[in-house]
Write a protein that holds these residues in place. Structure first.
Motif, PDB file in Angstrom:
ATOM      1  N   THR A 100      78.593  -7.186  60.469  1.00  0.00           N
ATOM      2  CA  THR A 100      79.157  -7.172  61.754  1.00  0.00           C
ATOM      3  C   THR A 100      80.403  -6.289  61.476  1.00  0.00           C
ATOM      4  OG1 THR A 100      78.335  -9.096  61.884  1.00  0.00           O
ATOM      5  CG2 THR A 100      79.677  -8.524  63.787  1.00  0.00           C
ATOM      6  N   ARG A 111      83.416  -9.321  65.392  1.00  0.00           N
ATOM      7  CA  ARG A 111      83.053 -10.799  64.816  1.00  0.00           C
ATOM      8  C   ARG A 111      83.226 -11.765  66.069  1.00  0.00           C
ATOM      9  NH1 ARG A 111      85.094  -9.582  58.888  1.00  0.00           N
ATOM     10  NH2 ARG A 111      83.725  -7.966  58.462  1.00  0.00           N
ATOM     11  N   GLU A 164      82.829  -5.982  53.229  1.00  0.00           N
ATOM     12  CA  GLU A 164      83.060  -6.545  54.580  1.00  0.00           C
ATOM     13  C   GLU A 164      83.756  -5.561  55.574  1.00  0.00           C
ATOM     14  OE1 GLU A 164      84.119 -10.462  54.777  1.00  0.00           O
ATOM     15  OE2 GLU A 164      82.400 -11.296  53.855  1.00  0.00           O
ATOM     16  N   ALA A 196      85.846 -16.632  63.878  1.00  0.00           N
ATOM     17  CA  ALA A 196      85.920 -15.993  62.626  1.00  0.00           C
ATOM     18  C   ALA A 196      86.991 -15.202  62.432  1.00  0.00           C
ATOM     19  CB  ALA A 196      84.446 -15.474  62.353  1.00  0.00           C
ATOM     20  N   THR A 209      78.765 -19.635  60.727  1.00  0.00           N
ATOM     21  CA  THR A 209      79.876 -19.530  59.893  1.00  0.00           C
ATOM     22  C   THR A 209      81.088 -19.651  60.743  1.00  0.00           C
ATOM     23  OG1 THR A 209      80.134 -17.010  60.505  1.00  0.00           O
ATOM     24  CG2 THR A 209      78.491 -17.489  59.095  1.00  0.00           C
ATOM     25  N   GLU A 210      80.965 -19.354  62.170  1.00  0.00           N
ATOM     26  CA  GLU A 210      82.086 -19.448  62.969  1.00  0.00           C
ATOM     27  C   GLU A 210      82.421 -20.918  62.867  1.00  0.00           C
ATOM     28  OE1 GLU A 210      81.473 -18.216  67.089  1.00  0.00           O
ATOM     29  OE2 GLU A 210      83.633 -18.262  67.603  1.00  0.00           O
ATOM     30  N   LEU A 229      76.378 -17.732  53.673  1.00  0.00           N
ATOM     31  CA  LEU A 229      76.552 -17.179  55.077  1.00  0.00           C
ATOM     32  C   LEU A 229      78.009 -16.429  55.035  1.00  0.00           C
ATOM     33  CD1 LEU A 229      74.784 -19.684  57.316  1.00  0.00           C
ATOM     34  CD2 LEU A 229      74.096 -17.520  56.358  1.00  0.00           C
ATOM     35  N   ASP A 273      69.486 -14.756  63.585  1.00  0.00           N
ATOM     36  CA  ASP A 273      70.975 -14.295  63.082  1.00  0.00           C
ATOM     37  C   ASP A 273      71.989 -14.818  63.908  1.00  0.00           C
ATOM     38  OD1 ASP A 273      69.525 -12.869  61.098  1.00  0.00           O
ATOM     39  OD2 ASP A 273      69.777 -10.955  61.810  1.00  0.00           O
ATOM     40  N   ALA A 274      71.937 -14.846  65.196  1.00  0.00           N
ATOM     41  CA  ALA A 274      73.245 -15.383  66.084  1.00  0.00           C
ATOM     42  C   ALA A 274      73.186 -16.648  65.506  1.00  0.00           C
ATOM     43  CB  ALA A 274      72.831 -15.007  67.303  1.00  0.00           C
ATOM     44  N   ARG A 277      77.077 -12.798  56.308  1.00  0.00           N
ATOM     45  CA  ARG A 277      77.145 -12.633  57.646  1.00  0.00           C
ATOM     46  C   ARG A 277      78.085 -11.424  57.877  1.00  0.00           C
ATOM     47  NH1 ARG A 277      73.454 -12.447  60.540  1.00  0.00           N
ATOM     48  NH2 ARG A 277      72.318 -11.998  58.883  1.00  0.00           N
ATOM     49  N   PRO A 278      79.298 -11.516  57.471  1.00  0.00           N
ATOM     50  CA  PRO A 278      80.316 -10.422  57.919  1.00  0.00           C
ATOM     51  C   PRO A 278      80.005  -9.144  57.532  1.00  0.00           C
ATOM     52  CG  PRO A 278      81.336 -12.507  56.902  1.00  0.00           C
ATOM     53  CD  PRO A 278      80.034 -12.581  56.605  1.00  0.00           C
ATOM     54  N   ASP A 283      75.092 -16.683  62.437  1.00  0.00           N
ATOM     55  CA  ASP A 283      76.631 -16.172  62.737  1.00  0.00           C
ATOM     56  C   ASP A 283      77.725 -17.579  63.336  1.00  0.00           C
ATOM     57  OD1 ASP A 283      76.571 -13.592  61.878  1.00  0.00           O
ATOM     58  OD2 ASP A 283      75.789 -13.038  63.577  1.00  0.00           O
TER      59      ASP A 283
END
Lengths: 254, 254
Positions: free
Chosen positions: A138, A143, B188, A147, A85-86, A130, A78-79, A134-135, A82
């Motif tokens: 979180t 985040r 989100e 991001a 996406t970042e 993603l 998962d990281a 993803r967001p 993330d």
DNA sequence: TCTCTCAATCTACACCGTAGAGTCTACGGT
DNA sequence: ACCGTAGACTCTACGGTGTAGATTGAGAGA
């Protein structure tokens, strides 16, 4: 097991660019990975083979390391996602957010940023899910900073445009909501088999019962010469015009 | 820390009695499943435990059947996911698409449909990623009919509003793009831990360096009393106003 | 009774994420 | 020269996953 795949020997011998420990790395031992390298490889894997192909094992194979080696650079899968996406959001350039170029009209800044975002996502279409997914898991403040930077910069642009804090937030939501919606739309209409002849066949529209889907079936040709850039531009015009009218209205931006 | 989710060694013996087939042969043989039942159970599973929890084995357990039994009703897991999106989209009511209620202003129809969509997704937030992700892998014409019906109906509304074929398509894209973008935005920003006291803490905004994120940090309170319905309504107003001006402009809808 | 068909099951395989322990190498201190 | 240490990595194993292929078993029709 399959044969060892060594066609992709990793850009080593470049120790200067990242915060690597003091390894000179010219011995027999390979230079250690960095999270930069890992993320870049992950992005390539996703671009070429899709999101499903991104597994720790496959990525480890691509980097010629044991899969478990990756856990030094990403706490878990998962990281890793993330991080992807970042990596993408951090490439989104929003000019005009700094104090330097304040004279450039904010509408033009936002228009250009929108087109930049579209191009960025079109270059990495498989990452799009993603950006949406993803967001969701979180809380906003937790985040990664990369991001959140676009959000902050957009807020800066709206603030300089004359919106108050609350108004800037509303404006951001309308703007980004439309933007991400457009990109999703565009990606969804992307035709998978562009080497087909008949337009109806290409989209599979022939399958639809004419009685129930008269409008849709009539759109075959229009669906095919879809110009995403023009479409986005028109939409952004609508949104910006709406925002501007909010700025000027007496019940204004507060 | 990053421990996996392993706290349920043996789930309940209750074979998810929700949506059991009505005809219960009192004998030893249970009445067969239907794809309706399977999909409904899948939706419940996703609603309660999230998308990740939807595996063939878990779903089989919930239905008290061997996992392989499901393959009679869904070709594979992907088909199951597609079925879920169809199940949801098919519940989206777009009134005014039939010939009966043509007198109702199209703007009101679209506004109501937008709110309906929002409520529908909010009731099944975990399915949202599917709405975005699944159609990406299916050419438009090959999607299940239930997923295309809203598109067709929206086209009908726009057509009756006065748009030509191409104009209706553009209008649909602007409308649906904004709509889906808004819902993503709203989901989100959903706060995960609403039992926290301090607003800054709740969002994790305290973590942000004040120097780099001045605007974002100032928004803690505004972020918290987010009214998604009002937000959507304002946005839809902007979009509809823009569309209407396109209708009236001379370079109009063709 | 025998067979056919459908629904469901059993078994097995390849792959997945990742916990825990072990290995190898380079370097700093002595 | 030796050792200890720490960092980067590898090995092994466990429980989970989707699903192909073969098998079971219970009605229905002959």
């Amino acid at each position: 097991m399959v044969s060892m795949n060594r066609r992709d020997p990793v850009p080593q011998d470049v120790p200067g660019d990242a915060a690597t420990p003091g390894t000179d790395g010219r011995g027999k031992r390979r230079s250690p990975l960095t999270s930069q390298i890992v993320l870049q490889a992950a992005l390539e894997l996703v671009d070429v083979e899709g999101l499903e192909a991104l597994s720790m094992r496959r990525l480890g194979h691509k980097l010629d390391r044991d899969p478990m080696a990756l856990y030094r650079y990403a706490a878990n899968r998962d990281a890793l996602l993330d991080g992807l996406t970042e990596l993408l959001l951090d490439q989104w350039v929003i000019s005009g957010a700094g104090p330097g170029d304040a004279d450039w009209p904010w509408q033009d800044q936002l228009r250009q940023a929108a087109h930049g975002f579209r191009l960025l996502v079109l270059q990495h279409p498989h990452v799009m899910p993603l950006l949406v997914t993803r967001p969701l898991s979180t809380p906003l403040g937790l985040r990664p900073l990369g991001a959140l930077r676009p959000l902050e910069q957009l807020l800066a642009v709206f603030t300089r445009a004359g919106f108050g804090p609350s108004g800037a937030l509303h404006a951001y939501r309308a703007y980004y909501g439309f933007l991400i919606g457009h990109v999703i739309n565009e990606l969804e209409e992307f035709v998978v088999n562009p080497d087909e002849d008949d337009t109806g066949l290409r989209l599979g529209l022939h399958r639809l019962p004419a009685k129930d889907f008269p409008h849709l079936r009539r759109l075959a040709s229009q669906l095919l010469d879809y110009d995403g850039q023009a479409e986005l531009d028109q939409g952004i015009t609508i949104v910006l015009r709406g925002l501007q009218s909010q700025l000027e209205s007496p019940a204004g931006p507060q």
